[in-house]
Motif scaffolding. Structure first.
Motif, PDB file in Angstrom:
ATOM      1  N   THR A  49      -8.460  30.372  52.191  1.00  0.00           N
ATOM      2  CA  THR A  49      -8.345  29.026  51.621  1.00  0.00           C
ATOM      3  C   THR A  49      -6.962  28.458  51.919  1.00  0.00           C
ATOM      4  N   ASN A  58      -5.160  19.049  44.593  1.00  0.00           N
ATOM      5  CA  ASN A  58      -6.248  20.017  44.431  1.00  0.00           C
ATOM      6  C   ASN A  58      -7.285  19.937  45.544  1.00  0.00           C
ATOM      7  N   ASP A  86     -15.258  30.419  55.124  1.00  0.00           N
ATOM      8  CA  ASP A  86     -16.019  31.604  54.731  1.00  0.00           C
ATOM      9  C   ASP A  86     -16.256  32.472  55.958  1.00  0.00           C
ATOM     10  N   ASP A 135     -13.321  22.096  49.899  1.00  0.00           N
ATOM     11  CA  ASP A 135     -13.760  22.689  48.637  1.00  0.00           C
ATOM     12  C   ASP A 135     -13.040  21.944  47.524  1.00  0.00           C
ATOM     13  N   ASP A 136     -13.758  21.095  46.782  1.00  0.00           N
ATOM     14  CA  ASP A 136     -13.166  20.279  45.727  1.00  0.00           C
ATOM     15  C   ASP A 136     -13.080  21.088  44.440  1.00  0.00           C
ATOM     16  N   MET A 137     -11.859  21.446  44.034  1.00  0.00           N
ATOM     17  CA  MET A 137     -11.652  22.286  42.859  1.00  0.00           C
ATOM     18  C   MET A 137     -12.076  21.571  41.578  1.00  0.00           C
ATOM     19  N   ASN A 138     -11.819  20.268  41.483  1.00  0.00           N
ATOM     20  CA  ASN A 138     -12.217  19.521  40.288  1.00  0.00           C
ATOM     21  C   ASN A 138     -13.737  19.540  40.124  1.00  0.00           C
ATOM     22  N   LYS A 139     -14.441  19.420  41.236  1.00  0.00           N
ATOM     23  CA  LYS A 139     -15.905  19.451  41.194  1.00  0.00           C
ATOM     24  C   LYS A 139     -16.394  20.822  40.744  1.00  0.00           C
ATOM     25  N   ARG A 140     -15.753  21.878  41.243  1.00  0.00           N
ATOM     26  CA  ARG A 140     -16.125  23.240  40.836  1.00  0.00           C
ATOM     27  C   ARG A 140     -15.913  23.449  39.343  1.00  0.00           C
ATOM     28  N   ILE A 141     -14.791  22.970  38.828  1.00  0.00           N
ATOM     29  CA  ILE A 141     -14.492  23.115  37.396  1.00  0.00           C
ATOM     30  C   ILE A 141     -15.520  22.352  36.575  1.00  0.00           C
ATOM     31  N   GLU A 145     -18.586  21.545  37.415  1.00  0.00           N
ATOM     32  CA  GLU A 145     -19.876  22.249  37.481  1.00  0.00           C
ATOM     33  C   GLU A 145     -19.887  23.465  36.572  1.00  0.00           C
ATOM     34  N   ALA A 146     -18.779  24.200  36.536  1.00  0.00           N
ATOM     35  CA  ALA A 146     -18.703  25.388  35.674  1.00  0.00           C
ATOM     36  C   ALA A 146     -18.790  24.989  34.206  1.00  0.00           C
TER      37      ALA A 146
END
Length: 179
Positions: free
Chosen positions: A41, A47, A53, A74-80, A82-83
């Motif tokens: 990464t 962010n 991969d 890879d959007d970290m805000n989107k991952r957070i 979604e979690a």
């Protein structure tokens, strides 16, 4: 061998011409391939993260790395987000399951009778409140004080008078009691 001749489901990498040339040059420079790296990464301001991969990673003796692979944003805000959404949905499912279990337990005749009695007690208290809404003796109280209490607490005038009498004309305590 052309792309059409590759069997379906085979694990084969077809590299572009420029990437093949770059890999050959790297081998000539003496860079060594590092095995076992599954993800690389790169983080940028705000962010913004680029992720590769299953990369091919090469290292020089000086500590410089060369990474080959397809970089994806890879959007970290989107991952957070979604979690958090997944966690909230799991909590909601757990609560609904607990509520369903609690409702299933209350199917006995005794529980139904108790629920009916509680409902009838609530109806009686509402009727008592409606009776309080009738004419009330406001003698000895300032009508402006009563109006202020009604305005501040959003209760019927009869309740305001009753609270004001209970606190012997003290508006502050009457408002606090009704709030």
């Amino acid at each position: 061998m052309s792309i059409e001749e590759i069997p379906q489901g085979a694990d084969v990498n077809v590299l572009p011409k420029n990437e093949k040339k770059a890999r050959e040059l790297i081998k000539k420079l003496g860079l060594k391939q590092i095995k076992g790296i599954t993800r690389v990464t790169f983080k940028q301001r705000g962010n913004l993260i680029y992720a590769i991969d299953s990369p091919d990673v090469y290292r020089s003796n000086a500590g410089t790395y060369v990474v080959f692979g397809e970089a994806k944003v890879d959007d970290m805000n989107k991952r957070i987000a979604e979690a958090q959404a997944a966690q909230a949905s799991q909590e909601a499912l757990a609560k609904s399951a607990a509520n369903a279990a609690a409702q299933d337990d209350d199917k006995s005749p005794e529980a139904i009778t108790a629920d009916l009695q509680k409902a009838s007690l609530l109806d009686k208290s509402e009727e008592a409140e409606e009776e309080d809404d009738g004419e009330v003796d406001e003698s000895g109280l300032d009508p402006k004080d009563i109006d202020i209490i009604v305005e501040q607490t959003q209760v019927p005038r009869a309740k305001a008078v009753k609270a004001l009498r209970a606190h012997k004309g003290d508006m502050v305590n009457a408002i606090m009691d009704l709030s």
